[in-house]
Design a protein around this motif. Structure first.
Motif, PDB file in Angstrom:
ATOM      1  N   TYR A 114       0.862  -1.399   0.066  1.00 18.99           N
ATOM      2  CA  TYR A 114       0.019   0.351  -0.253  1.00 18.99           C
ATOM      3  C   TYR A 114       1.054   1.042   0.184  1.00 18.99           C
ATOM      4  CZ  TYR A 114      -3.326   3.378   1.342  1.00 18.99           C
ATOM      5  OH  TYR A 114      -4.640   4.520   1.272  1.00 18.99           O
ATOM      6  N   ILE A 115       2.079   1.269   0.827  1.00 14.53           N
ATOM      7  CA  ILE A 115       2.743   2.285   0.373  1.00 14.53           C
ATOM      8  C   ILE A 115       3.561   2.566  -0.352  1.00 14.53           C
ATOM      9  CG2 ILE A 115       4.962   3.446   1.816  1.00 14.53           C
ATOM     10  CD1 ILE A 115       3.300   2.173   4.820  1.00 14.53           C
ATOM     11  N   ALA A 116       3.633   1.332  -1.376  1.00 13.02           N
ATOM     12  CA  ALA A 116       5.333   1.455  -2.835  1.00 13.02           C
ATOM     13  C   ALA A 116       3.904   2.421  -3.564  1.00 13.02           C
ATOM     14  CB  ALA A 116       5.254   0.642  -2.951  1.00 13.02           C
ATOM     15  N   LYS A 117       2.288   2.113  -2.708  1.00 18.60           N
ATOM     16  CA  LYS A 117       1.497   2.613  -4.189  1.00 18.60           C
ATOM     17  C   LYS A 117       1.042   3.872  -4.078  1.00 18.60           C
ATOM     18  CE  LYS A 117      -0.423  -2.051  -5.815  1.00 18.60           C
ATOM     19  NZ  LYS A 117      -1.088  -3.280  -5.845  1.00 18.60           N
ATOM     20  N   ASN A 118       0.762   4.249  -2.882  1.00 18.22           N
ATOM     21  CA  ASN A 118       0.235   5.424  -2.315  1.00 18.22           C
ATOM     22  C   ASN A 118       1.220   6.504  -1.587  1.00 18.22           C
ATOM     23  OD1 ASN A 118      -2.753   4.652  -2.806  1.00 18.22           O
ATOM     24  ND2 ASN A 118      -2.039   2.935  -1.864  1.00 18.22           N
ATOM     25  N   GLY A 119       2.543   5.945  -1.185  1.00 19.40           N
ATOM     26  CA  GLY A 119       3.461   6.920  -0.588  1.00 19.40           C
ATOM     27  C   GLY A 119       3.974   7.887  -1.203  1.00 19.40           C
ATOM     28  N   PRO A 120       5.280   8.284  -0.799  1.00 18.17           N
ATOM     29  CA  PRO A 120       5.755   8.286   0.715  1.00 18.17           C
ATOM     30  C   PRO A 120       4.794   8.530   1.943  1.00 18.17           C
ATOM     31  CG  PRO A 120       6.971  10.202  -0.553  1.00 18.17           C
ATOM     32  CD  PRO A 120       5.559   9.393  -1.513  1.00 18.17           C
ATOM     33  N   TYR A 121       4.861   8.811   2.882  1.00 20.56           N
ATOM     34  CA  TYR A 121       4.845   8.870   4.522  1.00 20.56           C
ATOM     35  C   TYR A 121       5.599   9.805   5.470  1.00 20.56           C
ATOM     36  CZ  TYR A 121       0.231   6.845   2.489  1.00 20.56           C
ATOM     37  OH  TYR A 121      -0.480   6.756   1.308  1.00 20.56           O
ATOM     38  N   ASP A 122       4.896  10.562   5.724  1.00 19.69           N
ATOM     39  CA  ASP A 122       6.600  11.149   7.120  1.00 19.69           C
ATOM     40  C   ASP A 122       6.119  10.419   8.167  1.00 19.69           C
ATOM     41  OD1 ASP A 122       7.635  13.201   5.235  1.00 19.69           O
ATOM     42  OD2 ASP A 122       5.388  13.864   4.834  1.00 19.69           O
ATOM     43  N   ALA A 123       4.834  10.191   8.428  1.00 19.39           N
ATOM     44  CA  ALA A 123       4.542   9.006  10.207  1.00 19.39           C
ATOM     45  C   ALA A 123       3.728   8.943  10.117  1.00 19.39           C
ATOM     46  CB  ALA A 123       4.370  10.728  10.530  1.00 19.39           C
TER      47      ALA A 123
ATOM     48  N   THR B 142      15.496  -5.573   5.278  1.00 19.30           N
ATOM     49  CA  THR B 142      15.921  -4.531   4.629  1.00 19.30           C
ATOM     50  C   THR B 142      16.250  -3.313   4.909  1.00 19.30           C
ATOM     51  OG1 THR B 142      13.230  -3.735   4.893  1.00 19.30           O
ATOM     52  CG2 THR B 142      14.443  -5.850   3.488  1.00 19.30           C
ATOM     53  N   PRO B 143      17.743  -3.344   5.856  1.00 20.36           N
ATOM     54  CA  PRO B 143      18.232  -2.395   7.365  1.00 20.36           C
ATOM     55  C   PRO B 143      18.434  -1.090   6.018  1.00 20.36           C
ATOM     56  CG  PRO B 143      19.392  -3.656   7.173  1.00 20.36           C
ATOM     57  CD  PRO B 143      17.812  -4.846   6.635  1.00 20.36           C
ATOM     58  N   HIS B 144      18.494  -1.719   4.774  1.00 16.68           N
ATOM     59  CA  HIS B 144      19.668  -0.704   4.184  1.00 16.68           C
ATOM     60  C   HIS B 144      17.961  -0.021   2.853  1.00 16.68           C
ATOM     61  CE1 HIS B 144      17.929  -4.680   1.846  1.00 16.68           C
ATOM     62  NE2 HIS B 144      17.955  -4.220   0.872  1.00 16.68           N
ATOM     63  N   LEU B 145      17.222  -0.350   3.152  1.00 21.37           N
ATOM     64  CA  LEU B 145      16.199   0.536   2.675  1.00 21.37           C
ATOM     65  C   LEU B 145      15.772   1.622   4.121  1.00 21.37           C
ATOM     66  CD1 LEU B 145      14.096  -2.408   0.566  1.00 21.37           C
ATOM     67  CD2 LEU B 145      15.997  -0.931   0.116  1.00 21.37           C
ATOM     68  N   PRO B 146      14.759   2.612   2.701  1.00 20.39           N
ATOM     69  CA  PRO B 146      14.597   3.095   4.259  1.00 20.39           C
ATOM     70  C   PRO B 146      13.548   2.823   4.428  1.00 20.39           C
ATOM     71  CG  PRO B 146      14.642   4.469   1.661  1.00 20.39           C
ATOM     72  CD  PRO B 146      14.408   3.301   0.947  1.00 20.39           C
ATOM     73  N   PRO B 147      13.193   3.295   5.429  1.00 16.59           N
ATOM     74  CA  PRO B 147      11.813   2.758   6.836  1.00 16.59           C
ATOM     75  C   PRO B 147      10.544   2.839   6.061  1.00 16.59           C
ATOM     76  CG  PRO B 147      13.083   4.778   8.301  1.00 16.59           C
ATOM     77  CD  PRO B 147      13.781   4.488   6.472  1.00 16.59           C
ATOM     78  N   PRO B 148       9.126   1.972   6.365  1.00 17.07           N
ATOM     79  CA  PRO B 148       8.439   2.405   4.998  1.00 17.07           C
ATOM     80  C   PRO B 148       7.937   4.201   6.102  1.00 17.07           C
ATOM     81  CG  PRO B 148       7.544   0.833   7.400  1.00 17.07           C
ATOM     82  CD  PRO B 148       9.892   1.172   7.241  1.00 17.07           C
ATOM     83  N   PHE B 149       7.967   5.062   7.143  1.00 16.50           N
ATOM     84  CA  PHE B 149       7.309   5.752   7.351  1.00 16.50           C
ATOM     85  C   PHE B 149       8.861   6.378   8.429  1.00 16.50           C
ATOM     86  CE2 PHE B 149       4.607   2.696   8.620  1.00 16.50           C
ATOM     87  CZ  PHE B 149       4.756   2.676  10.189  1.00 16.50           C
ATOM     88  N   LYS B 150       9.027   7.955   8.175  1.00 15.25           N
ATOM     89  CA  LYS B 150      10.193   8.266   9.506  1.00 15.25           C
ATOM     90  C   LYS B 150       9.572   8.432  10.668  1.00 15.25           C
ATOM     91  CE  LYS B 150      10.264  11.232   4.942  1.00 15.25           C
ATOM     92  NZ  LYS B 150      10.797  12.291   3.863  1.00 15.25           N
ATOM     93  N   SER B 151       8.829   8.711  10.897  1.00 15.53           N
ATOM     94  CA  SER B 151       8.348   8.424  12.515  1.00 15.53           C
ATOM     95  C   SER B 151       6.607   8.304  12.772  1.00 15.53           C
ATOM     96  CB  SER B 151       7.986  10.527  12.858  1.00 15.53           C
ATOM     97  OG  SER B 151       7.191  10.934  12.261  1.00 15.53           O
ATOM     98  N   ALA B 152       6.811   7.243  14.161  1.00 17.02           N
ATOM     99  CA  ALA B 152       5.559   7.522  14.837  1.00 17.02           C
ATOM    100  C   ALA B 152       4.731   7.489  15.390  1.00 17.02           C
ATOM    101  CB  ALA B 152       5.931   5.731  14.832  1.00 17.02           C
ATOM    102  N   ILE B 153       3.191   7.831  15.627  1.00 22.28           N
ATOM    103  CA  ILE B 153       2.575   8.055  16.965  1.00 22.28           C
ATOM    104  C   ILE B 153       2.354   6.619  17.070  1.00 22.28           C
ATOM    105  CG2 ILE B 153       1.406   9.636  17.365  1.00 22.28           C
ATOM    106  CD1 ILE B 153       2.680  10.540  14.296  1.00 22.28           C
TER     107      ILE B 153
END
Length: 260
Positions: free
Chosen positions: A79-88, A110-121
């Motif tokens: 879903y993120i690949a199709k609709n992202g990216p997301y900051d949080a 997959t630590p070499h790739l960016p995380p699915p989002f940059k911050s989490a609440i």
């Protein structure tokens, strides 16, 4: 700024939009786009939800097994690949389990790739104990006992009967198992070989039967990058002015860290 919003089990994106409306109203002047997504599985309503919200209701999985959570994480990444990216990511209850699992699997695999989002609440949610064990975390017997008891207590305290007869007084937490332990003592019940590294905000209520789960989740996140807030209530997104203001401030700080 774009924020992915993951609801709790037995609710929906539309319900989560309503549940978060009070604190999001304090962010109306910010350039924030909230994407409220529905889980892929139809679900029975969460306890008490059908008193306030009509169907449909959704979940991110129908089993708490590691395989089911992995499948949900694969769905989320797609879903993120199709609709992202997301900051949080803004998450509640089961949404927190999904988001934290996605971050943990990412760091492990997959630590070499960016995380699915940059911050989490994270609001009123914990991590999957099964996933933690799969990834080499040590989960104490006390944490397991508390987790099982809290699920039963939540079903009772959030249920329609409790809502109709006790109202806000229905939230009594899990005092028999949580009483007397500090947050740091609860965090030490799960030993982390690694921690979630992105900036995180952890919002939980001391009257929530799942309070310890929220504290446990904060313990597997980098202490230098986490902020915590006890709203003092139950398993819900509080709507009082003071609490909504505090949540909005924490939310803005988390977003600010993604650009710093």
């Amino acid at each position: 700024m774009r924020v992915l919003c993951l609801h709790g089990k037995g609710t929906s994106g539309a319900i989560f939009r309503s549940q978060t409306s009070s604190f999001r109203a304090r962010l109306a002047d910010k350039n924030i786009e909230f994407d409220f997504v529905d889980g892929p599985f139809q679900s029975d309503p969460a306890a008490g939800v059908d008193l306030f919200y009509s169907p449909p209701y959704y979940a991110f999985w129908d089993s708490d097994s590691v395989d089911s959570v992995r499948a949900a994480c694969a769905w989320l990444n797609d879903y993120i690949a199709k609709n992202g990216p997301y900051d949080a990511a803004l998450m509640f209850s089961q949404g927190c389990v999904l988001g934290s699992s996605a971050l943990l699997f990412h760091q492990e695999e997959t630590p070499h790739l960016p995380p699915p989002f940059k911050s989490a609440i994270f609001i009123c949610g914990g991590a999957s104990l099964n996933v933690l064990v799969e990834l080499g975390f040590h989960v104490s017997a006390e944490a397991r006992e508390r987790d099982a008891a809290s699920r039963s207590a939540l079903a009772l305290q959030a249920g329609s009967s409790a809502v109709l007869t006790k109202g806000a007084n229905r939230w009594t937490g899990l005092n028999s198992l949580d009483g007397g332990l500090s947050e740091e003592e609860l965090r030490r019940e799960i030993t982390s070989p690694s921690r979630i590294q992105i900036p995180t905000v952890h919002i939980y209520g001391s009257k929530d039967p799942r309070y310890a789960a929220g504290v446990h989740l904060s313990g597997i996140c980098d202490p230098e990058n986490r902020r915590t807030y006890n709203h003092g209530g139950g398993h819900e997104v509080p709507r009082t002015d003071a609490v909504s203001r505090s949540i909005a401030e924490l939310f803005q700080r988390a977003l600010a860290q993604t650009t710093s």
